[in-house]
Design a protein around this motif. Structure first.
Motif, PDB file in Angstrom:
ATOM      1  N   VAL A 165       0.848  -1.194   0.000  1.00  0.00           N
ATOM      2  CA  VAL A 165       0.000   0.000   0.000  1.00  0.00           C
ATOM      3  C   VAL A 165       0.886   1.247   0.000  1.00  0.00           C
ATOM      4  N   PRO A 166       0.617   2.226  -0.875  1.00  0.00           N
ATOM      5  CA  PRO A 166       1.411   3.459  -0.875  1.00  0.00           C
ATOM      6  C   PRO A 166       1.441   4.103   0.513  1.00  0.00           C
ATOM      7  N   VAL A 167       2.552   4.759   0.816  1.00  0.00           N
ATOM      8  CA  VAL A 167       2.743   5.331   2.153  1.00  0.00           C
ATOM      9  C   VAL A 167       1.615   6.284   2.529  1.00  0.00           C
ATOM     10  N   ASP A 168       1.227   7.170   1.613  1.00  0.00           N
ATOM     11  CA  ASP A 168       0.157   8.133   1.907  1.00  0.00           C
ATOM     12  C   ASP A 168      -1.144   7.416   2.274  1.00  0.00           C
ATOM     13  N   GLU A 169      -1.468   6.374   1.531  1.00  0.00           N
ATOM     14  CA  GLU A 169      -2.710   5.648   1.778  1.00  0.00           C
ATOM     15  C   GLU A 169      -2.664   4.901   3.110  1.00  0.00           C
ATOM     16  N   LEU A 170      -1.512   4.328   3.419  1.00  0.00           N
ATOM     17  CA  LEU A 170      -1.391   3.582   4.675  1.00  0.00           C
ATOM     18  C   LEU A 170      -1.488   4.532   5.870  1.00  0.00           C
ATOM     19  N   LEU A 171      -0.900   5.708   5.749  1.00  0.00           N
ATOM     20  CA  LEU A 171      -1.002   6.694   6.822  1.00  0.00           C
ATOM     21  C   LEU A 171      -2.444   7.172   6.972  1.00  0.00           C
ATOM     22  N   ALA A 172      -3.129   7.363   5.839  1.00  0.00           N
ATOM     23  CA  ALA A 172      -4.532   7.793   5.887  1.00  0.00           C
ATOM     24  C   ALA A 172      -5.412   6.717   6.533  1.00  0.00           C
ATOM     25  N   LEU A 173      -5.156   5.448   6.223  1.00  0.00           N
ATOM     26  CA  LEU A 173      -5.911   4.358   6.852  1.00  0.00           C
ATOM     27  C   LEU A 173      -5.691   4.342   8.359  1.00  0.00           C
ATOM     28  N   THR A 174      -4.453   4.540   8.752  1.00  0.00           N
ATOM     29  CA  THR A 174      -4.125   4.555  10.180  1.00  0.00           C
ATOM     30  C   THR A 174      -4.844   5.693  10.882  1.00  0.00           C
ATOM     31  N   ARG A 175      -4.823   6.869  10.280  1.00  0.00           N
ATOM     32  CA  ARG A 175      -5.488   8.032  10.881  1.00  0.00           C
ATOM     33  C   ARG A 175      -7.005   7.848  10.909  1.00  0.00           C
ATOM     34  N   SER A 176      -7.551   7.244   9.860  1.00  0.00           N
ATOM     35  CA  SER A 176      -9.005   7.012   9.821  1.00  0.00           C
ATOM     36  C   SER A 176      -9.436   6.101  10.962  1.00  0.00           C
ATOM     37  N   LEU A 177      -8.671   5.035  11.176  1.00  0.00           N
ATOM     38  CA  LEU A 177      -8.980   4.119  12.275  1.00  0.00           C
ATOM     39  C   LEU A 177      -8.896   4.833  13.620  1.00  0.00           C
ATOM     40  N   LEU A 178      -7.852   5.619  13.800  1.00  0.00           N
ATOM     41  CA  LEU A 178      -7.665   6.291  15.074  1.00  0.00           C
ATOM     42  C   LEU A 178      -8.779   7.307  15.343  1.00  0.00           C
ATOM     43  N   LEU A 179      -9.100   8.119  14.341  1.00  0.00           N
ATOM     44  CA  LEU A 179     -10.145   9.127  14.507  1.00  0.00           C
ATOM     45  C   LEU A 179     -11.510   8.493  14.782  1.00  0.00           C
ATOM     46  N   ALA A 180     -11.725   7.304  14.225  1.00  0.00           N
ATOM     47  CA  ALA A 180     -13.008   6.615  14.411  1.00  0.00           C
ATOM     48  C   ALA A 180     -13.237   6.209  15.861  1.00  0.00           C
ATOM     49  N   TRP A 181     -12.190   6.236  16.677  1.00  0.00           N
ATOM     50  CA  TRP A 181     -12.315   5.801  18.074  1.00  0.00           C
ATOM     51  C   TRP A 181     -12.371   6.949  19.064  1.00  0.00           C
ATOM     52  N   SER A 182     -12.415   8.182  18.589  1.00  0.00           N
ATOM     53  CA  SER A 182     -12.497   9.318  19.497  1.00  0.00           C
ATOM     54  C   SER A 182     -13.791   9.285  20.315  1.00  0.00           C
ATOM     55  N   ASP A 183     -14.934   9.229  19.662  1.00  0.00           N
ATOM     56  CA  ASP A 183     -16.222   9.197  20.358  1.00  0.00           C
ATOM     57  C   ASP A 183     -16.480   7.892  21.113  1.00  0.00           C
ATOM     58  N   PRO A 184     -16.200   6.725  20.523  1.00  0.00           N
ATOM     59  CA  PRO A 184     -16.422   5.477  21.276  1.00  0.00           C
ATOM     60  C   PRO A 184     -15.631   5.414  22.580  1.00  0.00           C
ATOM     61  N   LEU A 185     -14.376   5.866  22.575  1.00  0.00           N
ATOM     62  CA  LEU A 185     -13.595   5.840  23.807  1.00  0.00           C
ATOM     63  C   LEU A 185     -14.126   6.844  24.822  1.00  0.00           C
ATOM     64  N   ALA A 186     -14.669   7.955  24.347  1.00  0.00           N
ATOM     65  CA  ALA A 186     -15.299   8.906  25.263  1.00  0.00           C
ATOM     66  C   ALA A 186     -16.513   8.266  25.933  1.00  0.00           C
ATOM     67  N   LEU A 187     -17.273   7.504  25.164  1.00  0.00           N
ATOM     68  CA  LEU A 187     -18.431   6.808  25.726  1.00  0.00           C
ATOM     69  C   LEU A 187     -18.000   5.761  26.745  1.00  0.00           C
ATOM     70  N   LEU A 188     -16.984   4.974  26.415  1.00  0.00           N
ATOM     71  CA  LEU A 188     -16.493   3.959  27.342  1.00  0.00           C
ATOM     72  C   LEU A 188     -15.997   4.600  28.638  1.00  0.00           C
ATOM     73  N   SER A 189     -15.312   5.717  28.522  1.00  0.00           N
ATOM     74  CA  SER A 189     -14.795   6.399  29.700  1.00  0.00           C
ATOM     75  C   SER A 189     -15.923   6.892  30.593  1.00  0.00           C
ATOM     76  N   SER A 190     -16.987   7.412  29.981  1.00  0.00           N
ATOM     77  CA  SER A 190     -18.106   7.943  30.765  1.00  0.00           C
ATOM     78  C   SER A 190     -18.931   6.838  31.418  1.00  0.00           C
ATOM     79  N   GLU A 191     -18.911   5.640  30.851  1.00  0.00           N
ATOM     80  CA  GLU A 191     -19.729   4.534  31.349  1.00  0.00           C
ATOM     81  C   GLU A 191     -18.976   3.613  32.301  1.00  0.00           C
ATOM     82  N   ALA A 192     -17.661   3.696  32.339  1.00  0.00           N
ATOM     83  CA  ALA A 192     -16.848   2.727  33.076  1.00  0.00           C
ATOM     84  C   ALA A 192     -17.170   2.678  34.566  1.00  0.00           C
ATOM     85  N   SER A 193     -17.374   3.849  35.183  1.00  0.00           N
ATOM     86  CA  SER A 193     -17.564   3.885  36.636  1.00  0.00           C
ATOM     87  C   SER A 193     -18.867   3.245  37.085  1.00  0.00           C
TER      88      SER A 193
END
Length: 213
Positions: free
Chosen positions: A89-117
């Motif tokens: 996979v071209p470097v630009d595309e692989l970096l974009a895939l990595t960033r897409s995955l990471l950004l997709a977890w911003s809201d879910p992790l916020a939800l998990l953090s708020s529900e954990a207690s």
């Protein structure tokens, strides 16, 4: 809850933008990739530890109720299945895939953090602490990837939008625990992919032969 998640996304975006303007020329590409790889490795290790904590009090009925991995909200993203595919996979595309995955977890992790207690789990305080640590590390890695984009001259146009539309984990304690575990298992899987992709990017930046990666 929706307002909380929107605030979390805004905080994440502001953090990334602030860090993007912090002397991006002062650190070499290989050093940036090394730091990003260390953070991604920590993310995966932490998510594995958190999964083990949850497994210590997870009933067989809960396992039967767990959704299939194909129901993870990031499953629609077309990504390499293994290292050999990632190396093609071209470097630009692989970096974009990595960033897409990471950004997709911003809201879910916020939800998990708020529900954990409020989880019906004897280690809920430990789970809450580790979930917050996941949030801190994902913010740091997001900022690091933004610096990589500037260093490499990549574009943000190829980022995939993977919306997360859930604002609660359920009404009863069993459903909440099952859905928490499911989301975490999805993140653990994706954190492994993020870690693998960053290590491939680090290897390619060092101009190593594919068989050495």
């Amino acid at each position: 809850m929706a307002r909380f998640l929107q605030g979390s996304r805004l905080y994440f975006a502001v953090t990334v933008l602030m860090c993007a303007f912090v002397s991006i020329n002062g650190v070499g590409l290989n050093d940036l990739l090394e730091r990003a790889s260390q953070l991604s490795d920590k993310l995966h290790s932490l998510s594995t530890s958190l999964t083990n904590d949850l497994d210590s009090h997870f009933t067989p009925i809960g396992r039967m109720m767990m959704p299939r991995p194909s129901m993870c909200h990031t499953s629609s993203l077309q990504i390499p299945n293994d290292k050999d595919q990632a190396l093609r996979v071209p470097v630009d595309e692989l970096l974009a895939l990595t960033r897409s995955l990471l950004l997709a977890w911003s809201d879910p992790l916020a939800l998990l953090s708020s529900e954990a207690s409020s989880l019906a789990h004897p280690q809920h305080s430990t789970i809450k602490s580790k979930t917050r640590e996941l949030q801190d590390n994902i913010n740091s890695l997001g900022a690091g990837l933004e610096r990589l984009v500037h260093k490499m001259g990549s574009s943000s146009e190829n980022l995939s939008d993977l919306p997360f539309l859930i604002n609660n984990l359920g009404q009863d304690k069993t459903s909440r625990l099952v859905n928490f575990h499911f989301l975490l298992s999805c993140f653990r899987r994706d954190s492994h992919k993020i870690d693998s992709f960053l290590k491939v990017l680090r290897c390619r930046a060092a101009k190593k032969r594919p068989e050495m990666c």
